[in-house]
Design a protein around this motif. Structure first.
Motif, PDB file in Angstrom:
ATOM      1  N   ALA A  89       0.762  -2.786  -1.352  1.00  0.00           N
ATOM      2  CA  ALA A  89       1.817  -1.785  -1.164  1.00  0.00           C
ATOM      3  C   ALA A  89       2.855  -1.840  -2.268  1.00  0.00           C
ATOM      4  O   ALA A  89       3.846  -1.143  -2.203  1.00  0.00           O
ATOM      5  N   LEU A 320       5.598  -0.736   7.822  1.00  0.00           N
ATOM      6  CA  LEU A 320       4.202  -0.779   7.397  1.00  0.00           C
ATOM      7  C   LEU A 320       3.379  -1.635   8.355  1.00  0.00           C
ATOM      8  O   LEU A 320       2.260  -1.260   8.745  1.00  0.00           O
ATOM      9  N   PRO A 341      -0.550   2.641   3.015  1.00  0.00           N
ATOM     10  CA  PRO A 341       0.474   2.074   2.116  1.00  0.00           C
ATOM     11  C   PRO A 341       1.157   3.118   1.252  1.00  0.00           C
ATOM     12  O   PRO A 341       2.323   2.961   0.877  1.00  0.00           O
ATOM     13  N   VAL A 344       4.639   4.588   2.334  1.00  0.00           N
ATOM     14  CA  VAL A 344       5.914   3.917   2.072  1.00  0.00           C
ATOM     15  C   VAL A 344       6.627   4.592   0.908  1.00  0.00           C
ATOM     16  O   VAL A 344       7.830   4.857   0.954  1.00  0.00           O
TER      17      VAL A 344
END
Length: 413
Positions: A89, A320, A341, A344
């Protein structure tokens, strides 16, 4: 740690001035009284060279700068540890931190937008003018980090070009030093009553060359160097518009160039936003020969950036993790895991965005969005049959909470 007394002076050569003549360029657009007021001699700033400046910093200020530096480094290391997860991420989180810094920097210039409006603007949804303008600042910050290996006049021009290409009416001056006099304060017809009159445009190239030589030095505390370089840049005011935002992007570039941070943009502008009056006063003090206030402002801002940035990272990672738990039982090779991811960094998405950024086919993108919606990770917000938009409300809640925290700190001063 207590902040050093505001009376501690860090002497720097004071900016001087030169007398020039002014006549309004379009007198027919102003009243005769205003034309009369703005016709005649005026004082333009002349920056003092700083390339060879040797700062004399008190022990209190040195300790303050060292403490702020340690906190910035600790934040950077924490961000790296938190973001280097199995599903990588790091890239998306870097994007959201950079966008957060860009939004705060723009807000200092009274360009305010919400996290949601900014995310929608990234995917060509929504019609908020401020959001589209702030996107330019995102691009400038991206350029600042991408070009940080070598800070030069050319890299700064590229930062400004990235910024102003997205600001309607200024595309023709993007990435170009100004060729006219500019000023801050009252007086649309001329600079004679302005609060600050920037150097004559003929002095800009020489002043910028001196600034670059200062930035290239390796014998000055990085945070002192960042603060003073920023203040000098704002005094030079090399562009017609976008100087503040470009100057704060330059600060990010120097931090990366000197190796102080490496994972992403650090939210220093949020720290400056807490007390913009003190920040602007510190720039005035610098021009009057005292770098102490601007150095202390950047130390304060760095501590705020480290504290609030750490919480922001942790809250985003929690979102997450929560979303990951909602996908429990979904096949490991399902496209939803690839999308997760990315949310985000871009918490509002369309099928087109996922196809362009993740390389998914249309059906794979739709299946992923259906899965994420069914599991409660995303919400479809438009209700349309076509051109639908999905949002991760938990991530927006975190970003809104961060912005509210900065507003509360600003209200306290």
């Amino acid at each position: 740690m207590a902040t050093p007394s505001d009376s501690a002076r860090i002497s720097v050569d004071e900016a001087s001035s030169e007398t020039l003549d002014w006549a309004p360029r379009a007198p027919e657009m102003f009243s005769r009284a205003e034309v009369a007021r703005q016709t005649g001699p005026y004082e333009a700033t002349v920056t003092a060279p700083i390339a060879m400046w040797s700062p004399q910093v008190s022990s209190d200020d040195s300790a303050d700068v060292e403490d702020a530096t340690r906190q910035l480094v600790a934040f950077d290391q924490h961000a790296r540890r938190a973001l280097l997860t199995d599903d990588a991420a790091l890239g998306p989180m870097t994007a959201i931190l950079l966008r957060t810094e860009s939004a705060s920097s723009s807000q200092i210039e009274q360009l305010t937008t919400s996290a949601k409006q900014l995310a929608l603007a990234e995917i060509d949804e929504g019609d908020k003018t401020n959001a589209l303008t702030v996107i330019g600042n995102v691009r400038a910050m991206e350029a600042a980090l991408a070009l940080s290996d070598e800070i030069s006049e050319d890299s700064i021009l590229q930062m400004h070009a990235a910024l102003m290409r997205h600001q309607p009416g200024f595309e023709h001056v993007a990435g170009l030093y100004r060729q006219e006099q500019v000023w801050i304060g009252p007086g649309d017809a001329g600079p004679r009553r302005a609060e600050f009159v920037a150097p004559h445009h003929g002095r800009v190239p020489g002043a910028m060359s001196d600034l670059i030589r200062f930035v290239e030095r390796q014998d000055i505390s990085v945070l002192v160097q960042v603060a003073v370089a920023h203040a000098q840049f704002e005094t030079i005011h090399p562009f017609v518009d976008g100087n503040g935002r470009t100057g704060r992007a330059l600060a990010q570039s120097i931090l990366r160039n000197k190796g102080l941070v490496g994972s992403t943009a650090v939210p220093i502008s949020a720290g400056l936003l807490v007390n913009t009056g003190r920040y602007f006063a510190a720039l005035t003090d610098f021009r009057a020969g005292d770098a102490g206030p601007i150095v202390r402002e950047f130390a304060r801002a760095s501590r705020i950036a480290a504290s609030t940035g750490t919480r922001l990272v942790d809250d985003l990672v929690s979102q997450l993790d929560e979303s990951r738990s909602l996908l429990a039982g979904v096949r490991a090779d399902a496209a939803a895991w690839k999308v997760l991811p990315a949310l985000v960094g871009q918490p509002a998405v369309t099928t087109k965005h996922l196809m362009n950024t993740l390389g998914l086919g249309e059906m794979a993108a739709l299946r992923a969005l259906d899965t994420l919606t069914d599991r409660g990770v995303l919400t479809e917000t438009t209700g349309r049959g076509r051109n639908r938009v999905w949002q991760h409300r938990g991530i927006f809640d975190v970003l809104d909470g961060y912005a509210e925290q900065i507003r509360r700190m600003a209200a306290r001063g």
